[in-house]
Write an enzyme that holds these catalytic residues in place. Sequence first.
Site, mmCIF file in Angstrom:
data_model
loop_
_atom_site.group_PDB
_atom_site.id
_atom_site.type_symbol
_atom_site.label_atom_id
_atom_site.label_comp_id
_atom_site.label_asym_id
_atom_site.label_seq_id
_atom_site.Cartn_x
_atom_site.Cartn_y
_atom_site.Cartn_z
ATOM 1 N N LYS A 30 0.857 -1.191 0.000
ATOM 2 C CA LYS A 30 0.000 0.000 0.000
ATOM 3 C C LYS A 30 0.884 1.229 0.000
ATOM 4 O O LYS A 30 2.006 1.230 0.545
ATOM 5 C CB LYS A 30 -0.956 -0.002 1.200
ATOM 6 C CG LYS A 30 -0.293 0.025 2.579
ATOM 7 C CD LYS A 30 -0.017 1.418 3.110
ATOM 8 C CE LYS A 30 0.728 1.395 4.436
ATOM 9 N NZ LYS A 30 1.105 2.741 4.920
ATOM 10 N N ASP A 60 -2.760 -0.913 9.397
ATOM 11 C CA ASP A 60 -2.866 -0.924 7.947
ATOM 12 C C ASP A 60 -3.565 -2.156 7.397
ATOM 13 O O ASP A 60 -3.866 -2.223 6.202
ATOM 14 C CB ASP A 60 -1.470 -0.826 7.311
ATOM 15 C CG ASP A 60 -0.811 0.520 7.530
ATOM 16 O OD1 ASP A 60 -1.549 1.520 7.640
ATOM 17 O OD2 ASP A 60 0.433 0.582 7.597
#
Length: 280
Positions: free
Chosen positions: A15, A131
């Site tokens: 990401k 996350d």
Amino acid sequence: MVSPGGVAVVSAFAKLTLSLRITGVRSDGFHLLDAEMVTLDLADTLSIGEGDGLEISGAFAVDAGEDNLVRRALAAVGRVARVQLEKRIPPGGGLGGGSADAAAILRWAGVGVGGGVGGAELELAAGLGADVPFCLVGGRARVLGIGEIVEPLPCAAGEPYTLLTPPLAVSTVAAYRAWDAMGGPTADGPNDLEPAALAVAPSLASWRDRLGDAAGVTPVLAGSGSTWWVPGAFPDVPGAVVARSVCPDGPGAAESMRPGGPGSMGAVRAGDRGVAQQRR
């Protein structure tokens, strides 16, 4: 994908944090965020089969002990498996490699597949790390709270980003503590943690300048670092990697990220119970 012999091969996509604002601090010390993130085609590969154990290979070495997020994700879903993890996402670079690995295990175990990702699934993911909820959802999204609120945004597949990761890791814990000690500064650019990360690791500045001089664009720090990134493809920058955005229903997406999988959802949030994400 399942290969001959019953081994499932699962991609764990990195990401990229495009923007990060710190909007407050809870009474328990956790920081409240308002961030935008996108999934990249830079990915680890997990080969999951019968047995028990974790073997790690690839470009980067990480600890395979009990604190590894692959092991923790397996424990969270009550599964036992033998996992061969090929690392391509640099650890300590702010690209969510461990979180991506955990999310890949959750998808393999069926979390969010078919029925989409809801509050229960995000709560499970958030219990592993800040996350992990975004990595489970994938695509492009606004991420709020302490990572447990994920609001999907329109996603365009194939957008290029040039990444330069120095041979050093920046501790997320140290970066947030530095931000606190500096009085909670707001950055001139899109990442409020950038001044704190530079205070923790001043040598980051030379890597920022190296990428900026080559690309002619001001780089942005990925989360707490250590990766610097710029939009666009600059493959001639020494040591840099060009990665592209991945959408749940776009080219390059894992099968479990396609419609009906973790990408098919509206804005959701985890419950307050059992959420432990930003590591202090």
